[in-house]
Design a protein around this motif. Sequence first.
Motif, PDB file in Angstrom:
ATOM      1  N   GLY A  92      26.481  54.729  31.877  1.00  0.00           N
ATOM      2  CA  GLY A  92      25.729  54.002  30.590  1.00  0.00           C
ATOM      3  C   GLY A  92      27.262  53.709  30.138  1.00  0.00           C
ATOM      4  O   GLY A  92      27.392  53.128  29.499  1.00  0.00           O
ATOM      5  N   LEU A  93      28.348  53.420  31.463  1.00  0.00           N
ATOM      6  CA  LEU A  93      30.051  53.293  31.132  1.00  0.00           C
ATOM      7  C   LEU A  93      29.971  51.542  31.528  1.00  0.00           C
ATOM      8  O   LEU A  93      29.773  51.492  32.548  1.00  0.00           O
ATOM      9  N   TYR A  94      30.909  50.708  30.512  1.00  0.00           N
ATOM     10  CA  TYR A  94      30.535  49.086  31.686  1.00  0.00           C
ATOM     11  C   TYR A  94      31.871  49.254  30.838  1.00  0.00           C
ATOM     12  O   TYR A  94      33.043  50.199  30.455  1.00  0.00           O
ATOM     13  N   GLN A  95      32.688  48.778  31.991  1.00  0.00           N
ATOM     14  CA  GLN A  95      34.045  48.368  31.960  1.00  0.00           C
ATOM     15  C   GLN A  95      35.074  46.961  32.017  1.00  0.00           C
ATOM     16  O   GLN A  95      33.994  45.648  32.744  1.00  0.00           O
ATOM     17  N   VAL A  96      35.733  45.935  31.618  1.00  0.00           N
ATOM     18  CA  VAL A  96      36.412  45.060  31.889  1.00  0.00           C
ATOM     19  C   VAL A  96      37.146  45.098  31.439  1.00  0.00           C
ATOM     20  O   VAL A  96      38.408  45.277  31.463  1.00  0.00           O
ATOM     21  N   ASN A  97      37.420  43.948  33.233  1.00  0.00           N
ATOM     22  CA  ASN A  97      39.065  44.607  34.519  1.00  0.00           C
ATOM     23  C   ASN A  97      39.334  42.973  33.241  1.00  0.00           C
ATOM     24  O   ASN A  97      38.919  41.895  33.980  1.00  0.00           O
ATOM     25  N   PHE A  98      40.391  42.587  32.625  1.00  0.00           N
ATOM     26  CA  PHE A  98      41.303  41.114  32.843  1.00  0.00           C
ATOM     27  C   PHE A  98      42.243  40.972  32.239  1.00  0.00           C
ATOM     28  O   PHE A  98      43.369  41.869  32.093  1.00  0.00           O
ATOM     29  N   PHE A  99      42.512  40.086  32.142  1.00  0.00           N
ATOM     30  CA  PHE A  99      44.839  39.503  32.270  1.00  0.00           C
ATOM     31  C   PHE A  99      44.745  39.449  30.927  1.00  0.00           C
ATOM     32  O   PHE A  99      43.927  38.231  30.372  1.00  0.00           O
ATOM     33  N   VAL A 100      45.817  40.211  29.782  1.00  0.00           N
ATOM     34  CA  VAL A 100      46.386  39.830  28.545  1.00  0.00           C
ATOM     35  C   VAL A 100      46.813  38.257  28.595  1.00  0.00           C
ATOM     36  O   VAL A 100      47.166  37.918  29.541  1.00  0.00           O
ATOM     37  N   PRO A 101      45.719  37.114  27.328  1.00  0.00           N
ATOM     38  CA  PRO A 101      46.482  36.445  27.454  1.00  0.00           C
ATOM     39  C   PRO A 101      47.627  36.265  27.190  1.00  0.00           C
ATOM     40  O   PRO A 101      48.400  36.568  26.403  1.00  0.00           O
ATOM     41  N   GLN A 102      48.161  34.677  26.670  1.00  0.00           N
ATOM     42  CA  GLN A 102      49.496  34.343  26.456  1.00  0.00           C
ATOM     43  C   GLN A 102      49.451  34.144  24.678  1.00  0.00           C
ATOM     44  O   GLN A 102      48.773  33.594  24.285  1.00  0.00           O
ATOM     45  N   VAL A 103      49.816  35.578  24.799  1.00  0.00           N
ATOM     46  CA  VAL A 103      50.121  35.834  22.962  1.00  0.00           C
ATOM     47  C   VAL A 103      51.063  36.806  22.097  1.00  0.00           C
ATOM     48  O   VAL A 103      52.007  36.799  23.569  1.00  0.00           O
TER      49      VAL A 103
END
Length: 127
Positions: A92-103
């Motif tokens: 029941g676990l999901y994940q999102v792999n993402f790149f930290v945006p320019q902040v």
Amino acid sequence: ATGTPGISVYGNNRAVVVNQDGTVNSASAPSKVGDEVVAYFTGGGPVQSTGKLVSGAPAPAGLSPVTGNSSVTLNDVTAKVAYIGLTPGSIGLYQVNFFVPQVAKGTYPLVITIAGGISNNPVMTVN
């Protein structure tokens, strides 16, 4: 059927995000712009499974991406997503792999949207 994503949290409304170096994101262990990080959540909805899905059993090995249109924002800035779907071997676990945006450096709300369903907005820190 669609889901409503709920980002996993710890402490004082901090998102469960694993930094590129394997540490858990916190004020003392921030992510860096451009790093690939992983956030964990539930309620991602339907997926395109790599194998048979059995209720109450671990997700199959391999990637099982969500089927709904999705996005990730940090401080309302859209992040590039590498993968969003079931976490292999978890129940029941999901994940999102993402790149930290320019902040700028700081602590900001993280939001996942899937098929129009908007998540809670716990925070993560960027240095």
